[in-house]
Design a protein around this motif. Structure first.
Motif, PDB file in Angstrom:
ATOM      1  N   GLY A 187      16.017   0.923  67.291  1.00  0.00           N
ATOM      2  CA  GLY A 187      17.144   0.000  67.180  1.00  0.00           C
ATOM      3  C   GLY A 187      17.212  -0.540  65.769  1.00  0.00           C
ATOM      4  N   GLY A 188      18.428  -0.730  65.269  1.00  0.00           N
ATOM      5  CA  GLY A 188      18.605  -1.178  63.895  1.00  0.00           C
ATOM      6  C   GLY A 188      19.317  -2.513  63.811  1.00  0.00           C
ATOM      7  N   TYR A 189      19.626  -2.932  62.593  1.00  0.00           N
ATOM      8  CA  TYR A 189      20.324  -4.202  62.380  1.00  0.00           C
ATOM      9  C   TYR A 189      21.820  -4.075  62.645  1.00  0.00           C
ATOM     10  CZ  TYR A 189      22.029  -2.347  57.928  1.00  0.00           C
ATOM     11  OH  TYR A 189      22.651  -1.581  56.978  1.00  0.00           O
ATOM     12  N   TYR A 190      22.306  -2.838  62.857  1.00  0.00           N
ATOM     13  CA  TYR A 190      23.724  -2.610  63.082  1.00  0.00           C
ATOM     14  C   TYR A 190      23.916  -1.789  64.364  1.00  0.00           C
ATOM     15  CZ  TYR A 190      22.495   2.040  61.477  1.00  0.00           C
ATOM     16  OH  TYR A 190      21.901   3.272  61.369  1.00  0.00           O
ATOM     17  N   THR A 191      25.127  -1.861  64.905  1.00  0.00           N
ATOM     18  CA  THR A 191      25.536  -0.960  65.983  1.00  0.00           C
ATOM     19  C   THR A 191      26.887  -0.389  65.598  1.00  0.00           C
ATOM     20  OG1 THR A 191      26.543  -2.808  67.199  1.00  0.00           O
ATOM     21  CG2 THR A 191      24.306  -2.153  67.840  1.00  0.00           C
ATOM     22  N   GLU A 192      27.095   0.860  65.910  1.00  0.00           N
ATOM     23  CA  GLU A 192      28.360   1.503  65.576  1.00  0.00           C
ATOM     24  C   GLU A 192      29.488   0.832  66.341  1.00  0.00           C
ATOM     25  OE1 GLU A 192      30.276   6.015  65.405  1.00  0.00           O
ATOM     26  OE2 GLU A 192      28.169   5.709  65.954  1.00  0.00           O
ATOM     27  N   ARG A 193      30.562   0.485  65.656  1.00  0.00           N
ATOM     28  CA  ARG A 193      31.607  -0.331  66.256  1.00  0.00           C
ATOM     29  C   ARG A 193      32.248   0.337  67.472  1.00  0.00           C
ATOM     30  NH1 ARG A 193      36.153  -3.722  62.908  1.00  0.00           N
ATOM     31  NH2 ARG A 193      36.988  -4.870  64.684  1.00  0.00           N
ATOM     32  N   GLU A 194      32.522   1.630  67.393  1.00  0.00           N
ATOM     33  CA  GLU A 194      33.155   2.319  68.514  1.00  0.00           C
ATOM     34  C   GLU A 194      32.258   2.310  69.740  1.00  0.00           C
ATOM     35  OE1 GLU A 194      34.472   6.197  67.511  1.00  0.00           O
ATOM     36  OE2 GLU A 194      35.882   5.520  65.981  1.00  0.00           O
ATOM     37  N   LYS A 195      30.971   2.513  69.516  1.00  0.00           N
ATOM     38  CA  LYS A 195      30.030   2.512  70.636  1.00  0.00           C
ATOM     39  C   LYS A 195      29.918   1.117  71.237  1.00  0.00           C
ATOM     40  CE  LYS A 195      27.245   6.426  69.107  1.00  0.00           C
ATOM     41  NZ  LYS A 195      25.907   6.898  68.687  1.00  0.00           N
ATOM     42  N   THR A 196      29.941   0.088  70.371  1.00  0.00           N
ATOM     43  CA  THR A 196      29.872  -1.288  70.856  1.00  0.00           C
ATOM     44  C   THR A 196      31.105  -1.633  71.673  1.00  0.00           C
ATOM     45  OG1 THR A 196      28.608  -1.918  68.891  1.00  0.00           O
ATOM     46  CG2 THR A 196      29.590  -3.696  70.176  1.00  0.00           C
ATOM     47  N   SER A 197      32.290  -1.240  71.192  1.00  0.00           N
ATOM     48  CA  SER A 197      33.535  -1.512  71.908  1.00  0.00           C
ATOM     49  C   SER A 197      33.547  -0.817  73.262  1.00  0.00           C
ATOM     50  CB  SER A 197      34.733  -1.046  71.069  1.00  0.00           C
ATOM     51  OG  SER A 197      34.793  -1.743  69.850  1.00  0.00           O
ATOM     52  N   SER A 198      33.085   0.433  73.300  1.00  0.00           N
ATOM     53  CA  SER A 198      33.034   1.180  74.561  1.00  0.00           C
ATOM     54  C   SER A 198      32.100   0.513  75.543  1.00  0.00           C
ATOM     55  CB  SER A 198      32.574   2.621  74.297  1.00  0.00           C
ATOM     56  OG  SER A 198      33.489   3.284  73.449  1.00  0.00           O
ATOM     57  N   MET A 199      30.995   0.006  75.056  1.00  0.00           N
ATOM     58  CA  MET A 199      30.023  -0.652  75.910  1.00  0.00           C
ATOM     59  C   MET A 199      30.604  -1.936  76.499  1.00  0.00           C
ATOM     60  SD  MET A 199      26.212  -2.042  74.913  1.00  0.00           S
ATOM     61  CE  MET A 199      25.882  -0.517  74.038  1.00  0.00           C
ATOM     62  N   LEU A 200      31.283  -2.731  75.642  1.00  0.00           N
ATOM     63  CA  LEU A 200      31.886  -3.976  76.121  1.00  0.00           C
ATOM     64  C   LEU A 200      32.988  -3.702  77.143  1.00  0.00           C
ATOM     65  CD1 LEU A 200      32.129  -5.945  72.744  1.00  0.00           C
ATOM     66  CD2 LEU A 200      30.595  -6.425  74.661  1.00  0.00           C
ATOM     67  N   HIS A 201      33.759  -2.627  76.904  1.00  0.00           N
ATOM     68  CA  HIS A 201      34.834  -2.266  77.831  1.00  0.00           C
ATOM     69  C   HIS A 201      34.245  -1.881  79.185  1.00  0.00           C
ATOM     70  CE1 HIS A 201      38.737  -0.846  79.159  1.00  0.00           C
ATOM     71  NE2 HIS A 201      38.212   0.357  79.449  1.00  0.00           N
ATOM     72  N   ALA A 202      33.170  -1.095  79.159  1.00  0.00           N
ATOM     73  CA  ALA A 202      32.530  -0.680  80.402  1.00  0.00           C
ATOM     74  C   ALA A 202      31.960  -1.873  81.149  1.00  0.00           C
ATOM     75  CB  ALA A 202      31.422   0.327  80.087  1.00  0.00           C
ATOM     76  N   MET A 203      31.412  -2.838  80.428  1.00  0.00           N
ATOM     77  CA  MET A 203      30.864  -4.030  81.071  1.00  0.00           C
ATOM     78  C   MET A 203      31.967  -4.867  81.699  1.00  0.00           C
ATOM     79  SD  MET A 203      28.078  -5.083  78.145  1.00  0.00           S
ATOM     80  CE  MET A 203      27.650  -6.658  78.902  1.00  0.00           C
ATOM     81  N   LYS A 204      33.126  -4.922  81.033  1.00  0.00           N
ATOM     82  CA  LYS A 204      34.247  -5.707  81.559  1.00  0.00           C
ATOM     83  C   LYS A 204      34.789  -5.086  82.842  1.00  0.00           C
ATOM     84  CE  LYS A 204      38.682  -7.668  80.102  1.00  0.00           C
ATOM     85  NZ  LYS A 204      39.651  -7.784  78.983  1.00  0.00           N
ATOM     86  N   ILE A 205      34.898  -3.758  82.851  1.00  0.00           N
ATOM     87  CA  ILE A 205      35.392  -3.060  84.036  1.00  0.00           C
ATOM     88  C   ILE A 205      34.456  -3.238  85.226  1.00  0.00           C
ATOM     89  CG2 ILE A 205      35.840  -0.748  85.011  1.00  0.00           C
ATOM     90  CD1 ILE A 205      36.891   0.091  82.290  1.00  0.00           C
ATOM     91  N   SER A 206      33.143  -3.206  84.938  1.00  0.00           N
ATOM     92  CA  SER A 206      32.179  -3.333  86.020  1.00  0.00           C
ATOM     93  C   SER A 206      31.926  -4.769  86.434  1.00  0.00           C
ATOM     94  CB  SER A 206      30.842  -2.685  85.583  1.00  0.00           C
ATOM     95  OG  SER A 206      30.324  -3.354  84.441  1.00  0.00           O
ATOM     96  N   GLY A 207      32.562  -5.703  85.730  1.00  0.00           N
ATOM     97  CA  GLY A 207      32.440  -7.109  86.102  1.00  0.00           C
ATOM     98  C   GLY A 207      31.155  -7.767  85.629  1.00  0.00           C
TER      99      GLY A 207
END
Length: 208
Positions: A187-207
């Motif tokens: 794990g690094g000090y950064y996360t790729e923005r597209e991957k982060t957005s996809s992760m947040l979207h998936a979390m929102k859908i799953s509640g």
């Protein structure tokens, strides 16, 4: 003169600049380096333990830098630096004393005002005239450098099996038969923005 040069590098005069300059002068003297920017420039490496004002002063006085691989940043959060003479192997760690702040008040008491700015100025002026013994502790240490940490061209460049980016200076990690860079492995000090957005979207859908 050294303090003036340091201020040009750092951008302003502050207590940390004074400490960094005096720390460097002491460290260089203790390891027998007389001309760090001239004839001795290939004989010195400095380890700094803080990313604060004093580090700019250390760079200015010693001529060491991250780009030249003669300055090593070790993130300990301590006002300390270790000066290593590569030719002799002698290494001295210089640590700023915590009680120097209180002793500084004895040199420049400010009875007229207790404002932060006046305390700051008094501290700065006190550090200029205080002795090394009042400002620092000195510790003789051993430092062993690996070949991949020495100045010079990289010994190796290798591709990360996961992200495809190249890693040099033997910073790669081997795990389960794969070659990984540190961010992919730990794990690094950064996360790729597209991957982060996809992760947040998936979390929102799953509640979540």
């Amino acid at each position: 003169m050294l303090l003036n040069e340091s201020v040009k590098t750092h951008g302003h005069l502050c207590p940390g600049q004074v400490l960094g300059v005096k720390m460097s002068m002491l460290g260089l003297k203790e390891i027998g380096i007389e001309d760090p920017k001239g004839k001795d420039k290939k004989n010195i490496i400095v380890f700094v333990e803080m990313d604060r004002c004093a580090t700019d002063a250390v760079q200015s006085v010693t001529g060491c830098s991250l780009g030249r691989r003669t300055m090593k940043f070790v993130d300990y959060g301590k006002m300390a630096a270790t000066f290593l003479n590569l030719k002799t192997g002698k290494a001295i760690r210089v640590i700023a004393k915590e009680d120097a702040r209180e002793k500084a008040k004895e040199y420049f008491p400010d009875p007229e005002s207790s404002s932060g700015q006046n305390k700051y100025t008094a501290q700065l002026e006190a550090y200029k005239v205080m002795s090394d013994k009042e400002l620092f502790d000195v510790m003789e240490v051993n430092v062993e450098l690996k070949p991949e940490d020495m100045p010079g061209r990289p010994l190796r460049r290798i591709k990360c099996d996961f992200c495809g980016e190249h890693v040099q200076d033997m910073r790669e990690i081997y795990r389960e038969g794969k070659i990984l860079c540190k961010p992919c492995a730990e794990g690094g000090y950064y996360t790729e923005r597209e991957k982060t957005s996809s992760m947040l979207h998936a979390m929102k859908i799953s509640g979540i």
